[in-house]
Write a protein that holds these residues in place. Structure first.
Motif, short mmCIF file in Angstrom:
data_model
loop_
_atom_site.label_atom_id
_atom_site.label_comp_id
_atom_site.label_asym_id
_atom_site.label_seq_id
_atom_site.Cartn_x
_atom_site.Cartn_y
_atom_site.Cartn_z
N GLY A 59 19.64 -24.06 -10.07
CA GLY A 59 18.61 -23.12 -9.63
C GLY A 59 17.34 -23.44 -9.68
N PRO A 60 16.87 -24.23 -10.96
CA PRO A 60 15.35 -24.65 -11.16
C PRO A 60 15.24 -25.98 -10.56
N LEU A 61 16.28 -26.61 -9.98
CA LEU A 61 16.35 -27.74 -9.52
C LEU A 61 16.47 -27.71 -7.73
N GLY A 62 16.40 -26.45 -7.18
CA GLY A 62 16.47 -26.39 -5.85
C GLY A 62 17.87 -25.52 -5.49
N GLY A 63 18.89 -25.05 -6.33
CA GLY A 63 19.82 -24.46 -5.93
C GLY A 63 19.67 -23.21 -5.40
N ASP A 64 18.40 -22.31 -6.03
CA ASP A 64 18.11 -21.04 -5.55
C ASP A 64 17.53 -21.07 -3.79
N VAL A 93 9.62 -17.63 -9.26
CA VAL A 93 9.08 -17.68 -7.84
C VAL A 93 10.26 -17.91 -7.03
N ASP A 94 11.32 -18.69 -7.57
CA ASP A 94 12.46 -18.99 -6.61
C ASP A 94 13.39 -17.94 -6.72
N VAL A 95 13.50 -17.20 -7.91
CA VAL A 95 14.44 -16.02 -8.05
C VAL A 95 13.99 -14.96 -6.98
N LYS A 96 12.67 -14.87 -6.68
CA LYS A 96 12.08 -13.82 -5.98
C LYS A 96 12.02 -13.97 -4.74
#
Length: 144
Positions: A59-64, A93-96
């Motif tokens: 997720g933190p590396l772009g999966g989101d 911010v990615d999660v949102k």
């Protein structure tokens, strides 16, 4: 059965809950196609090798964002994202952005076990339900 294209995401503190939820619902979930962010995908594949899971970046590396792009392209039918509301996430911010896209493109999104249970136990899950397509014509033709 209509094969659903399902995205799986779980914050670290909720990964075990997602794995357990999948196990409890394996009969309903078997036969669908899955994409999952990094570690979540690895854990799901290990615990439930019968599921077709394509792992993406963490997720933190772009999966989101990868899942968000798939949603925007109409390639995801359901987002199951077990969120940890008690821990600050460095990539919040990615999660949102991901939850915003699921809302914008009108796909079902389950952020906890109760909602996920409701979604997969619905007759609409097993049937050929297609949500109303998002209409952006007004936005795309606005005067700027």
């Amino acid at each position: 059965m209509t094969r659903k294209r399902i995205a799986l995401v779980a914050h670290d503190a909720r990964k075990a809950d997602l794995i357990a939820w999948i196990g409890a619902n394996i009969r309903l979930l078997d036969g669908h196609l899955y994409w999952a962010t990094g570690t979540t995908g690895q854990k799901v594949r290990s615990a439930h090798p019968q599921l077709e899971v394509t792992p993406l970046k963490s997720g933190p590396l772009g999966g989101d964002q990868q899942i968000g792009a798939m949603i925007a392209e109409g390639r995801i039918d359901l987002l199951v994202f077990f969120v940890d509301p008690m821990t600050a996430q460095p990539h919040d911010v990615d999660v949102k952005a991901l939850t915003r896209l699921a809302t914008l493109y009108n796909i079902p999104m389950a952020c906890n076990e109760a909602t996920a249970d409701m979604v997969v136990s619905s007759p609409l899950f097993a049937g050929g339900y297609t949500p109303r397509a998002a209409d952006f014509n007004g936005y795309e033709t606005r005067q700027v």
